[in-house]
Write an enzyme that holds these catalytic residues in place. Structure first.
Site, mmCIF file in Angstrom:
data_model
loop_
_atom_site.group_PDB
_atom_site.id
_atom_site.type_symbol
_atom_site.label_atom_id
_atom_site.label_comp_id
_atom_site.label_asym_id
_atom_site.label_seq_id
_atom_site.Cartn_x
_atom_site.Cartn_y
_atom_site.Cartn_z
ATOM 1 N N GLU A 1 0.811 -1.196 0.097
ATOM 2 C CA GLU A 1 -0.078 -0.111 0.040
ATOM 3 C C GLU A 1 0.774 1.077 -0.154
ATOM 4 O O GLU A 1 0.665 2.202 -0.730
ATOM 5 C CB GLU A 1 -0.739 0.046 1.188
ATOM 6 C CG GLU A 1 -1.968 1.227 1.038
ATOM 7 C CD GLU A 1 -2.786 1.090 2.462
ATOM 8 O OE1 GLU A 1 -3.931 1.550 2.226
ATOM 9 O OE2 GLU A 1 -2.681 0.112 3.264
ATOM 10 N N GLU B 1 2.867 11.182 9.291
ATOM 11 C CA GLU B 1 3.686 11.491 10.564
ATOM 12 C C GLU B 1 4.012 9.790 10.993
ATOM 13 O O GLU B 1 5.068 9.941 11.508
ATOM 14 C CB GLU B 1 2.609 12.059 11.839
ATOM 15 C CG GLU B 1 2.431 13.529 11.513
ATOM 16 C CD GLU B 1 1.724 13.959 10.161
ATOM 17 O OE1 GLU B 1 0.604 13.030 9.888
ATOM 18 O OE2 GLU B 1 1.759 14.941 9.873
#
Lengths: 321, 381
Positions: free
Chosen positions: B245, B365
């Site tokens: 992914e 993040e």
């Protein structure tokens, strides 16, 4: 399709890395900051002995017959140690035009305003419109210009009063020399950025504040991750540019400027974050971090800054009809 | 180094280009994140499958072409260059598919892969929960053993499930051993959404399309053969899926080079009237970045072809393409000026979708933490 270096190219890189680790440790760079020449004591001769200085000259003419695809990784290694020598100017730009066996060449081509290490060169390759001239040392009128990088001795150059300058190279040589100079600088900047990242990772892993290594804090982690990302997506553009020069791709100059813009931005990002993550220690003149930062700041503008190169790309891809 | 394509690859490209030119719908399909649009996109998927373009890198027996990674890159380039429809089957073919090849039993592969490729069965990803987003290991949905029925009872809630309201199946992580530590004791289950005890409720994403769903499970029964990989080893299996992914397979360079080409066209039409002279260089930089991503992928494919295995470096890629996608669209909106507010300006929907990139597949993040710790070797907290 294969986008990787050959084993021979990687072996040359490794050999140069070993050589420079020995001949150009940080203490040599610090020495060059204050000595008479701004250069190292042994690295230049060691590189000559390895054949690097004349590597791009055909074998029949006394060189190694290599290409910029072989030297791009060498320039990167030079950047890693902030080698204070005219490696790009001599080996990548001038020698393929001038020939093998010269002591020390430097070059003033493209968007450069200053010529580096000209006071210790035996000749300077100069661009005059779309011609290349070779100006021998006795004919050079040099004005020293103090660079923020004291190990990069630069000069303004006046050769107009001399009739000793001789034209060298064919008509396409000039554009090609500018591309090689830009490519060499871009690779050098990649190496500088890699060292700044490595040194900062090491520092952040050992420097403790609040009872923990500062590298465990996300504020530090994310800055250094950004440097790593910038490098990851600058290197392929620089390597592709080297390949385009070698195969004579019509878009080689555009590819070179793409690589230059990206490596300049990556190196400036690395320098900025390296200083910030080192804090006041990195701001100290006694710490050698600034030797790498200042080399970044000078090379990021010597011969066209990132905007200059983006504009060159813009003219090719936006303005065409 | 050889940056040219060989004759076989050029022939593959020509075949793909010709087929796409003859078959890509002239009018864009309605959004695949609506019920009607999803159905229209499945018709398109069926056409792709019938011509063996749906899953080019898969084995022929499952409807693929045994294409190399190089050919896959070429197909993706041509697909996006042709402006072909979005792939509503992507979570199946690009995420679950590679995981089934790596961890599935032969029976599972034969059972699921062909219908996944044809779009007859469509898959959504059941990972996130209301209290387990970035902190995925905080999953609370449970799998309780039902010995009498030789299977498991799944209970809990999944959410932000892309196209969950339209799909037929869900793959997801469930806590099968409540006594184990966070990353352990999870099992990877394959769940038909028509299983009794499963309730799906669609809800709108940022752009208003019903592309999200929450999935409620109340002792929904699945048999033992619906476990992918080993019992309690779901985290390891799932991480294999996040690799694809974040990295190579979900977001190919062709997607961004095609968007960059569109941006250059927009610049040629509107650039002279742009209020901000700096936009010229922003357009150029976006083109350079798209090219950088293409070249970095070529280097990665070379390394994979030489036998390297993808690692945490996929996080570098995920941050780069997702933030590039946002920039491409933001620059376009700046060029559009006052027309930027209009829904049908050709970029507004893409802009809102691009904004999901830095969030899904692990927020950027989290990716930067992964880069710092696993690529750079900085200390964990």
């Amino acid at each position: 399709m294969r986008f990787a270096f050959t084993d021979d190219q990687l072996a040359l890189r490794d050999a140069v890395r070993d050589l420079l680790a020995k001949e150009c440790p940080p203490s040599e760079v610090a020495e060059a900051w204050t000595n008479a020449t701004g250069r190292t004591t042994r690295a230049w001769e060691a590189l000559r002995a390895m054949g690097v200085l004349d590597a791009l000259v055909p074998e029949a003419d006394g060189g190694l017959g290599l290409t910029v695809l072989d030297l791009v990784l060498v320039c990167e290694e030079a950047g890693r140690v902030a080698l204070p020598e005219p490696l790009v100017e001599h080996a990548v730009v001038a020698a393929p035009v001038v020939g093998a066996g010269r002591e020390s060449l430097t070059a003033l081509v493209g968007a450069m305003s200053f010529v580096a290490y000209a006071d210790t060169a035996d000749a300077v390759l100069v661009q005059d419109d779309d011609r290349l001239l070779l100006v021998p040392a006795p004919a050079l009128v040099l004005e020293p210009e103090p660079s923020v990088d004291h190990a990069r001795r630069v000069f303004t150059l006046d050769w107009s009063a001399s009739d000793a300058a001789v034209e060298v190279g064919a008509s396409v040589a000039c554009a090609e020399a500018i591309d090689r100079a830009t490519l060499g600088r871009a690779a050098y900047l990649l190496g500088l950025a890699q060292h700044l990242l490595d040194a900062t990772v090491e520092y952040a892993s050992t420097r403790h504040q609040f009872g923990a290594p500062i590298g465990s804090f996300q504020a530090i982690k994310h800055k250094l991750a950004d440097v790593r990302i910038a490098l990851e997506f600058a290197r392929p553009l620089v390597y592709r540019a080297a390949s385009s020069i070698v195969v004579g791709d019509p878009a080689a100059s555009v590819h070179v400027s793409m690589g230059a813009a990206q490596s300049i931005d990556a190196a400036l990002c690395a320098a900025r974050h390296a200083l910030q993550c080192h804090g006041a220690i990195g701001y100290s003149y006694e710490h050698d971090l600034h030797h790498w930062m200042k080399r970044v700041w000078t090379l990021a503008r010597a011969g066209g800054d990132a905007s200059w190169h983006r504009e060159r790309v813009a003219r090719a891809i936006l303005d065409r009809t | 180094m050889d940056l040219t394509w060989g004759p076989a690859e050029e022939a593959f490209r020509a075949e793909a280009r010709d087929w796409l030119a003859a078959n890509v719908p002239a009018e864009p399909l309605p959004s695949g994140d609506t019920r009607e649009g999803f159905a229209r996109h499945l018709e398109w998927e069926r056409r792709l499958f019938d011509a063996r373009w749906a899953v080019v890198s898969w084995p022929q027996r499952y409807g693929g072409r045994d294409a190399s990674l190089w050919e896959w890159c070429i197909f993706e380039e041509e697909y996006y260059r042709a402006g072909a429809p979005q792939r509503v089957t992507q979570n199946g073919i690009f995420l679950l598919g590679p995981t089934l090849f790596a961890f599935g039993t032969p029976a599972q592969q034969d059972r699921f892969l062909p219908k996944m490729a044809s779009g007859e069965e469509t898959w959504c990803q059941g990972w996130s929960e209301p209290d387990a987003g970035s902190d995925l290991a905080g999953i609370r949905s449970t799998a309780v053993r039902d010995d009498a029925a030789s299977g498991w009872r799944l209970s809990g809630q999944k959410t932000w499930t892309t196209r969950g309201a339209f799909c037929t199946h869900l793959f997801g992580l469930f806590r099968s051993d409540p006594s184990a530590e966070r990353h352990r004791g999870l099992t990877y289950f394959l769940v038909p959404l028509d299983t009794p005890g499963v309730t799906v409720r669609g809800f709108g994403r940022l752009d208003g399309d019903e592309g999200f769903a929450e999935v409620f499970l109340d002792e929904a029964f699945v048999s033992d053969d619906m476990i992918l990989g080993e019992l309690h080893e779901g985290w390891r299996v799932a991480m294999a899926t996040t690799g694809s992914e974040r990295g190579l397979t979900l977001r190919s360079p062709g997607r961004f080079t095609a968007t960059a080409d569109r941006l250059v066209e927009l610049w040629r039409n509107l650039g002279e009237d742009a209020s901000d002279p700096g936009l010229r260089h922003q357009v150029v930089q976006a083109v350079i970045d798209a090219e950088a991503y293409r070249l970095q992928t070529l280097a990665t494919v070379t390394a994979l072809t030489d036998g390297a295995s993808p690692g945490a470096e996929s996080s570098l890629t995920k941050v780069f393409w997702s933030e590039l996608d946002v920039r491409l669209h933001e620059i376009a909106l700046a060029l559009l000026g006052t027309a930027a507010e209009l829904e049908d300006n050709g970029w507004a929907k893409g802009h809102q979708f691009a904004l999901s990139g830095p969030i899904y597949a692990g927020t950027n993040e989290i990716q930067r933490n992964v880069i710092a710790e696993r690529v750079l070797g900085l200390p964990r907290r």
